[in-house]
Design an enzyme around this catalytic site. Structure first.
Site, PDB file in Angstrom:
ATOM      1  N   CYS A 165       0.849  -1.207   0.000  1.00  0.00           N
ATOM      2  CA  CYS A 165       0.000   0.000   0.000  1.00  0.00           C
ATOM      3  C   CYS A 165       0.884   1.257   0.000  1.00  0.00           C
ATOM      4  CB  CYS A 165      -0.921  -0.069   1.221  1.00  0.00           C
ATOM      5  SG  CYS A 165      -1.594   1.497   1.774  1.00  0.00           S
ATOM      6  N   CYS A 168       0.375   3.913   2.665  1.00  0.00           N
ATOM      7  CA  CYS A 168       0.821   3.383   3.972  1.00  0.00           C
ATOM      8  C   CYS A 168       2.321   3.583   4.109  1.00  0.00           C
ATOM      9  CB  CYS A 168       0.533   1.882   4.104  1.00  0.00           C
ATOM     10  SG  CYS A 168      -1.176   1.402   3.864  1.00  0.00           S
TER      11      CYS A 168
END
Ligand SMILES: O=S(=O)([O-])[S-]
Length: 238
Positions: A165, A168
């Site tokens: 991600c 993230c």
């Protein structure tokens, strides 16, 4: 019951080994804090296991450590789910539980088990780094373990993330900074969503990244998607 018989046998084996030529007595597998740290760094594949209770673990542990409580009901099941061919680094508070756990692991087929001599107390005494951030790797956290992490006088900020991600990964450096800079106010816990799918389902985490703030175990703030450091610091200070 079966576990206790196995543990009992493992303990007897350990004591016999200690009296003869046990691995932990020959200086190669029972390592002083600095050697333990150096060996972890030298082994890209190393698995680090903290065998203290989830409560002890939540107050500070070695980076990337997994918590498998030696006295937990499913210790044998969880430990046997690890890759036995990889070097495993095991520690507790002062060396008692890790010694029993290491002996149990060796008698269950683990090829390379290293113990931290004197436990995390010696690690702290050597001024080596520890973290309160939880990065769970390959090990599913139960709801009960998650709730123990919320049991704090401080705010608890949960970062649900995944390695793939991008937002993230972008947030990780400043979350590390917040972990250091605001440690008197907030504990940051990182939860790998891929490794904790059942927990995420139970908590209704269906997007990434997600930040959740808990105060006295109560959810007080949620953010879904990317957010910058200023936004997170404001949420902590509100
Ligand atoms: O078992 S212990 O040495 O961590 S007290």
């Amino acid at each position: 019951m079966k576990k206790y018989i196995v543990i009992g046998l493992a303990t007897v084996t350990f004591l016999l080994n200690s009296c003869t030529n046990g691995q932990s007595q020959n200086g190669q597998t029972n390592l002083a804090a600095n050697e333990f740290s150096a060996k972890i760094k030298a082994n890209a594949n190393s698995v680090i296991v903290d065998v203290r209770t989830p409560d002890e673990f939540s107050k500070g542990h070695l980076q990337n450590a997994q918590n498998i409580d030696w006295r937990g009901n499913d210790f044998d099941k969880q430990i046997n789910s690890l890759d036995k061919s990889k070097p495993v680094f095991v520690y507790c508070l002062s060396g008692g539980r890790s010694s029993s756990a290491a002996s149990f692991m060796r008698s269950n087929g683990f090829k390379e088990v290293y113990e931290l001599d004197g436990g995390i107390m010696k690690w702290r005494g050597a001024n080596l780094p520890e973290t309160t951030a939880t990065t769970s790797r390959n090990l599913e956290m139960t709801k009960q373990q998650f709730e123990v992490l919320l049991n704090s006088d401080k705010l608890v900020l949960i970062d649900f993330y995944a390695d793939w991600c991008a937002p993230c990964q972008k947030m990780k450096p400043y979350l590390d900074e917040i972990t250091q800079e605001m440690s008197n106010k907030v504990t940051v816990v990182r939860v790998n969503a891929d490794d904790n799918q059942a927990l995420c389902k139970e908590l209704k985490i269906d997007a990434l990244p997600v930040l959740q703030m808990y105060k006295n175990k109560t959810l007080t703030w949620t953010n879904v998607g990317y957010i910058d450091k200023v936004g997170v610091v404001a949420a902590i200070n509100q």
